[in-house]
Design a protein around this motif. Structure first.
Motif, PDB file in Angstrom:
ATOM      1  N   GLN A   1       0.583  -1.340   0.007  1.00  0.00           N
ATOM      2  CA  GLN A   1       0.276  -0.097  -0.070  1.00  0.00           C
ATOM      3  C   GLN A   1       0.990   1.698   0.248  1.00  0.00           C
ATOM      4  O   GLN A   1       0.693   1.933  -0.371  1.00  0.00           O
ATOM      5  CB  GLN A   1      -0.955   0.275   0.978  1.00  0.00           C
ATOM      6  N   GLN A   2       1.755   1.706   0.801  1.00  0.00           N
ATOM      7  CA  GLN A   2       2.897   2.472   0.517  1.00  0.00           C
ATOM      8  C   GLN A   2       3.481   2.659  -0.852  1.00  0.00           C
ATOM      9  O   GLN A   2       4.463   3.620  -0.817  1.00  0.00           O
ATOM     10  CB  GLN A   2       4.118   2.079   2.404  1.00  0.00           C
ATOM     11  N   GLY A   3       3.913   1.482  -1.430  1.00  0.00           N
ATOM     12  CA  GLY A   3       4.769   1.721  -2.227  1.00  0.00           C
ATOM     13  C   GLY A   3       5.764   0.730  -2.376  1.00  0.00           C
ATOM     14  O   GLY A   3       6.368   1.672  -3.417  1.00  0.00           O
ATOM     15  N   ILE A   4       6.005   0.285  -1.426  1.00  0.00           N
ATOM     16  CA  ILE A   4       7.250  -0.251  -0.660  1.00  0.00           C
ATOM     17  C   ILE A   4       7.789  -1.567  -1.848  1.00  0.00           C
ATOM     18  O   ILE A   4       8.842  -1.202  -2.429  1.00  0.00           O
ATOM     19  CB  ILE A   4       7.694  -0.179   0.325  1.00  0.00           C
ATOM     20  N   ILE A   5       6.791  -2.238  -1.843  1.00  0.00           N
ATOM     21  CA  ILE A   5       6.680  -3.472  -2.286  1.00  0.00           C
ATOM     22  C   ILE A   5       6.153  -2.792  -4.088  1.00  0.00           C
ATOM     23  O   ILE A   5       4.401  -2.706  -4.105  1.00  0.00           O
ATOM     24  CB  ILE A   5       5.977  -4.117  -1.606  1.00  0.00           C
ATOM     25  N   VAL A   6       6.692  -3.226  -4.668  1.00  0.00           N
ATOM     26  CA  VAL A   6       6.004  -2.659  -6.745  1.00  0.00           C
ATOM     27  C   VAL A   6       6.066  -4.271  -7.038  1.00  0.00           C
ATOM     28  O   VAL A   6       6.510  -5.114  -7.033  1.00  0.00           O
ATOM     29  CB  VAL A   6       6.727  -1.536  -6.864  1.00  0.00           C
TER      30      VAL A   6
ATOM     31  N   LEU B   1       1.733  -1.155  -6.874  1.00  0.00           N
ATOM     32  CA  LEU B   1       0.897  -2.067  -7.313  1.00  0.00           C
ATOM     33  C   LEU B   1      -0.513  -1.889  -6.283  1.00  0.00           C
ATOM     34  O   LEU B   1      -0.491  -1.290  -5.553  1.00  0.00           O
ATOM     35  CB  LEU B   1       1.116  -3.710  -6.931  1.00  0.00           C
ATOM     36  N   LYS B   2      -1.762  -2.004  -7.689  1.00  0.00           N
ATOM     37  CA  LYS B   2      -2.619  -2.036  -6.441  1.00  0.00           C
ATOM     38  C   LYS B   2      -3.486  -3.376  -6.105  1.00  0.00           C
ATOM     39  O   LYS B   2      -3.711  -4.118  -7.255  1.00  0.00           O
ATOM     40  CB  LYS B   2      -4.138  -1.368  -7.540  1.00  0.00           C
ATOM     41  N   ILE B   3      -4.473  -3.776  -4.835  1.00  0.00           N
ATOM     42  CA  ILE B   3      -4.465  -4.760  -4.360  1.00  0.00           C
ATOM     43  C   ILE B   3      -5.769  -5.081  -4.913  1.00  0.00           C
ATOM     44  O   ILE B   3      -6.504  -3.485  -4.617  1.00  0.00           O
ATOM     45  CB  ILE B   3      -5.268  -4.775  -2.813  1.00  0.00           C
ATOM     46  N   VAL B   4      -6.510  -6.023  -5.874  1.00  0.00           N
ATOM     47  CA  VAL B   4      -7.706  -6.144  -6.570  1.00  0.00           C
ATOM     48  C   VAL B   4      -8.082  -7.152  -6.001  1.00  0.00           C
ATOM     49  O   VAL B   4      -7.706  -8.701  -6.625  1.00  0.00           O
ATOM     50  CB  VAL B   4      -8.288  -6.268  -7.882  1.00  0.00           C
ATOM     51  N   ALA B   5      -8.672  -7.842  -5.134  1.00  0.00           N
ATOM     52  CA  ALA B   5      -8.996  -9.282  -4.436  1.00  0.00           C
ATOM     53  C   ALA B   5      -8.165  -9.706  -4.008  1.00  0.00           C
ATOM     54  O   ALA B   5      -7.135 -10.035  -3.442  1.00  0.00           O
ATOM     55  CB  ALA B   5     -10.348  -9.770  -5.630  1.00  0.00           C
ATOM     56  N   LYS B   6      -8.046 -11.316  -5.088  1.00  0.00           N
ATOM     57  CA  LYS B   6      -7.081 -11.461  -5.022  1.00  0.00           C
ATOM     58  C   LYS B   6      -5.294 -11.678  -5.568  1.00  0.00           C
ATOM     59  O   LYS B   6      -4.361 -12.051  -5.670  1.00  0.00           O
ATOM     60  CB  LYS B   6      -7.460 -13.080  -4.518  1.00  0.00           C
ATOM     61  N   SER B   7      -5.735 -10.213  -6.346  1.00  0.00           N
ATOM     62  CA  SER B   7      -4.209 -10.789  -7.308  1.00  0.00           C
ATOM     63  C   SER B   7      -3.769  -8.892  -6.898  1.00  0.00           C
ATOM     64  O   SER B   7      -4.441  -7.689  -5.813  1.00  0.00           O
ATOM     65  CB  SER B   7      -5.055  -9.842  -8.800  1.00  0.00           C
ATOM     66  N   LEU B   8      -2.765  -8.655  -7.492  1.00  0.00           N
ATOM     67  CA  LEU B   8      -1.873  -7.259  -7.658  1.00  0.00           C
ATOM     68  C   LEU B   8      -1.752  -7.012  -8.909  1.00  0.00           C
ATOM     69  O   LEU B   8      -1.561  -7.575  -9.878  1.00  0.00           O
ATOM     70  CB  LEU B   8      -0.195  -7.732  -7.071  1.00  0.00           C
TER      71      LEU B   8
ATOM     72  N   LYS C   1      -0.805  -4.650 -16.800  1.00  0.00           N
ATOM     73  CA  LYS C   1      -0.109  -4.837 -18.182  1.00  0.00           C
ATOM     74  C   LYS C   1       0.678  -6.086 -17.101  1.00  0.00           C
ATOM     75  O   LYS C   1       0.704  -7.419 -17.694  1.00  0.00           O
ATOM     76  CB  LYS C   1       1.246  -4.463 -18.398  1.00  0.00           C
ATOM     77  N   TYR C   2       0.524  -5.978 -15.835  1.00  0.00           N
ATOM     78  CA  TYR C   2       1.264  -7.634 -15.178  1.00  0.00           C
ATOM     79  C   TYR C   2      -0.023  -7.350 -13.762  1.00  0.00           C
ATOM     80  O   TYR C   2      -0.050  -6.921 -13.602  1.00  0.00           O
ATOM     81  CB  TYR C   2       2.420  -6.854 -15.036  1.00  0.00           C
ATOM     82  N   SER C   3      -0.295  -8.724 -13.415  1.00  0.00           N
ATOM     83  CA  SER C   3      -0.902  -9.189 -12.836  1.00  0.00           C
ATOM     84  C   SER C   3      -0.307 -10.194 -11.823  1.00  0.00           C
ATOM     85  O   SER C   3       0.547 -10.840 -12.180  1.00  0.00           O
ATOM     86  CB  SER C   3      -1.850  -9.638 -13.294  1.00  0.00           C
ATOM     87  N   TYR C   4      -0.014 -10.352 -10.628  1.00  0.00           N
ATOM     88  CA  TYR C   4       0.356 -10.995  -9.473  1.00  0.00           C
ATOM     89  C   TYR C   4      -0.466 -12.125  -9.015  1.00  0.00           C
ATOM     90  O   TYR C   4      -1.605 -10.747  -8.374  1.00  0.00           O
ATOM     91  CB  TYR C   4       1.955 -10.640  -9.163  1.00  0.00           C
TER      92      TYR C   4
END
Length: 291
Positions: A12-17, A25-32, A38-41
């Motif tokens: 959320q703080q943009g440290i893990i990107v 990254l944006k947290i959406v349900a069980k995905s990032l 372009k990229y989904s994790y």
């Protein structure tokens, strides 16, 4: 420490990107999702920040094997005095002091990462990042493509990892990118050790090779030297030789006969590991780095 919560906050703080775009990254349900979508994790319980599905499948297989061997090894040590003696820690005082240096005087919100961490957690402050989903791994990621923002990390620890990295210069460059100015890192890597692959083993490092690797990327090397001494190197190399190159069943008998001799020789490292020449046949070498 609630490591899952820490990971979520750092996302959320943009440290893990995003490890590719280095964007938040944006947290959406069980995905990032990266902002450009372009990229989904995968983000359920442990974020999996690798896009190469073949690489993930390969390491998932190897992780099961490594975890089984590690768990078996720990259980043997707990249940057997002989194995406790065999697993005695012969690291040099200098290397232990260097390791402790990287976490000194850090504030409670400091970002500390163990590259290749797990199944053990070396220090409670460290977030374990590993390409395999072992127990105690908090982020699945690649050392060649770290999922951290530029200049966001306060301390890095890496033990017995760089021999498994196909492009160590790229991994060292990534460490430099994500570390803050003045941040410290401790890295130890095998020198006089036999091949061990999960799934590959690409190189070992002398002290000078270790030093040059990180100096090329801009690090200041504060300290370097022998981590585990020459006697340990000889003990385990002979054990591997007997087991792998003598015919069966002689190899198993020879290996069992060598074990008590090996244990008797072990304490020699208490005398040899601090000699100026210990690094010439060290089992492992270390470097203490600063950005």
């Amino acid at each position: 420490m609630n490591y899952s919560q820490v990971i979520r906050e750092q996302i959320q703080q943009g440290i893990i990107v995003c490890p590719k775009s280095h964007k938040k990254l944006k947290i959406v349900a069980k995905s990032l999702l990266s902002p450009e979508k372009k990229y989904s994790y995968h983000a359920n319980h442990v974020p999996i920040l690798i896009t190469d599905s073949k690489l993930l499948k390969l390491y998932a297989t190897q992780s099961k094997r490594m975890n089984f061997e590690y768990t078996s090894h720990v259980q043997k040590i707990k249940n057997n005095l002989f194995n406790k003696i065999r697993s005695y820690d012969y690291r040099t005082k200098q290397s232990l002091n260097a390791e402790q240096t990287i976490t000194l005087n850090l504030n409670r919100n400091a970002v500390c990462v163990s590259i290749g961490g797990g199944p053990v957690r070396t220090h409670e402050r460290f977030i374990n990042l590993n390409i395999g989903l072992f127990p105690n791994v908090d982020i699945v990621g690649d050392g060649h493509q770290l999922p951290y923002a530029n200049s966001s990390v306060d301390a890095v620890y890496s033990n017995a990892v760089f021999e498994h990295l196909h492009s160590p210069d790229l991994a060292a460059k990534e460490m430099f990118r994500v570390m803050k100015k003045g941040a410290k890192a401790y890295v130890s890597t095998p020198f006089m050790q036999s091949y061990h692959g999960y799934p590959n083993h690409y190189q070992n490092f002398t002290v000078s090779g270790h030093t040059k690797l990180f100096e090329r990327q801009g690090f200041k090397v504060l300290d370097s030297g022998c981590c585990v001494g020459p006697t340990t190197a000889i003990r385990f190399l002979i054990a591997k030789y007997l087991l792998n190159y003598l015919p069966k069943p002689i190899n198993y008998i020879a290996r069992l006969l060598w074990e008590p001799i090996s244990l008797l020789l072990g304490p020699l490292d208490l005398l040899l590991r601090n000699k100026d020449t210990a690094h010439m046949m060290a089992s492992t070498t270390y470097v203490l780095l600063e950005k």
